[in-house]
Design an enzyme around this catalytic site. Structure first.
Site, PDB file in Angstrom:
ATOM      1  N   LYS A  88      -0.871   6.815  -3.993  1.00 39.40           N
ATOM      2  CA  LYS A  88      -0.979   5.357  -3.880  1.00 39.40           C
ATOM      3  C   LYS A  88      -1.412   4.899  -2.488  1.00 39.40           C
ATOM      4  O   LYS A  88      -1.833   3.756  -2.321  1.00 39.40           O
ATOM      5  CB  LYS A  88       0.341   4.686  -4.277  1.00 39.40           C
ATOM      6  CG  LYS A  88       0.751   4.933  -5.721  1.00 39.40           C
ATOM      7  CD  LYS A  88      -0.257   4.365  -6.714  1.00 39.40           C
ATOM      8  CE  LYS A  88       0.262   4.439  -8.135  1.00 39.40           C
ATOM      9  NZ  LYS A  88      -0.662   3.879  -9.124  1.00 39.40           N
ATOM     10  N   ASP A  89      -1.316   5.783  -1.493  1.00 39.62           N
ATOM     11  CA  ASP A  89      -1.853   5.449  -0.162  1.00 39.62           C
ATOM     12  C   ASP A  89      -3.326   5.063  -0.262  1.00 39.62           C
ATOM     13  O   ASP A  89      -3.797   4.175   0.446  1.00 39.62           O
ATOM     14  CB  ASP A  89      -1.759   6.663   0.778  1.00 39.62           C
ATOM     15  CG  ASP A  89      -0.370   6.866   1.345  1.00 39.62           C
ATOM     16  OD1 ASP A  89       0.551   6.144   0.932  1.00 39.62           O
ATOM     17  OD2 ASP A  89      -0.209   7.761   2.196  1.00 39.62           O
TER      18      ASP A  89
END
Length: 345
Positions: A48-49
């Site tokens: 998700k970064d």
């Protein structure tokens, strides 16, 4: 900007370019060659970064986000952590509506990263005022100078993986990948990665992983949203009780459903066989490979890439807690015996 001598301006420079690691023991008896894209190597320890940084930077370019603004999002934990991390570094406030299904570890992490957290009941319809979708919308309306990321319905979620995860896998396998196995939640990871890979070679098979209790597999096969498919399940970040527009169903060849128990046990098995401490959805993706292998989907020369989305540290009070596993009825007698072989002196 990244420096060649591996000194970085901040943690955001470390996002992406995660390693592809060969799986050896857990796949020893399987046909084909298996590699894991280990997203825990991102600085926020999950895939998700990638979307957090990409969506925020696109919003900045479009002038939607200005210094001191507030970022609002719905999350089962990982997207929230990544957004909180990016917000700290870039100077934004961060408000998160979190599913009560998220582990206590994840919720504590979000608070530690400076986010304001609203915990919402997991097992309510998406349009219920208490659902995390509706709570995030309300907070957005009530907060001047706020931007609602809305990952489930944001095409940039797909784009982030089209621009990064797909090209990385293609390059790392020298274009030899034959199958991609990936979990589907918002659908951004599988859709963006698949879109890029299919453009390079349309014969690559994209195999999605869904949960029992979720609507995605049936919707993929029939294009019908069936509420009867929905019931409570425990895996976080996998499956959905709505149809996210961030899922491009046309680029996915088929879905396989996995159970809560088998996914949890397989996550533990990955740690014990490969030395990779991975999260619940990684166990789900590996469990899907076991089921596909039993169905004779893979051949000797196939090169299968599986995406392991996050790190095991997010699940210490769940998958890696014997107490929690026993409470769920996930541990049979042999496994319980094995996990209790800890000697206190």
């Amino acid at each position: 900007m990244k420096h060649n001598n591996q000194v970085y301006n901040n943690a955001l420079d470390l996002i992406g370019n995660t390693p592809l690691i060969k799986l050896n023991k857990i796949t020893a008896d399987f046909k084909g060659h298996y590699f894991a894209k280990v997203e825990a190597f991102n600085p926020g320890h999950s895939s998700k970064d990638r979307i957090a940084l990409y969506i925020i930077e696109q919003a900045e370019k479009q002038g939607v986000l200005k210094p001191g603004d507030t970022i609002i999002e719905t999350t089962s934990g990982n997207t929230g952590f990544s957004l909180a991390m990016v917000s700290i570094i870039k100077g934004y406030k961060c408000i998160l509506a979190v599913s009560s299904k998220s582990s206590a570890d994840k919720i504590d992490m979000l608070k530690t990263m400076g986010a304001q957290v609203y915990v919402c009941p997991a097992h309510v319809p998406a349009d219920d005022p208490k659902s995390y979708y509706e709570v995030a919308k309300r907070l957005h309306k009530e907060t001047p100078g706020s931007v609602y990321i809305n990952q489930y319905f944001n095409a940039l979620n797909i784009d982030a993986h089209y621009q990064s995860t797909g090209p990385e896998i293609w390059k790392q396998t020298n274009g030899k990948i034959t199958h991609l196995v990936a979990c589907s939640g918002t659908g951004g990871t599988i859709s963006g990665t698949a879109k890029y890979l299919k453009e390079q070679n349309p014969d690559i098979k994209i195999l999605g992983v869904d949960a029992y209790g979720s609507v995605l597999k049936k919707y993929h096969e029939t294009r019908e949203f069936d509420e009867k498919e929905i019931y409570p399940y425990r895996i976080e970040g996998l499956g959905k009780n709505l149809i996210p527009t961030a899922t491009e169903f046309d680029v996915i060849d088929s879905f396989v459903k996995v159970t809560d128990a088998e996914s949890a046990l397989t996550a533990r098995e990955i740690a014990k066989t490969e030395g990779l401490f991975v999260g619940y959805t990684s166990g789900a993706a590996m469990q899907a490979i076991k089921q596909l292998q039993e169905d004779d989907v893979f051949s000797e020369n196939d090169l299968i890439v599986v995406i392991f989305p996050d790190h095991g540290s997010r699940y210490m009070s769940k998958v890696y807690s014997d107490k929690w596993m026993e409470e769920q009825g996930f541990l049979d007698e042999d496994v319980v015996k094995e996990t209790k072989d800890i000697q206190f002196i």
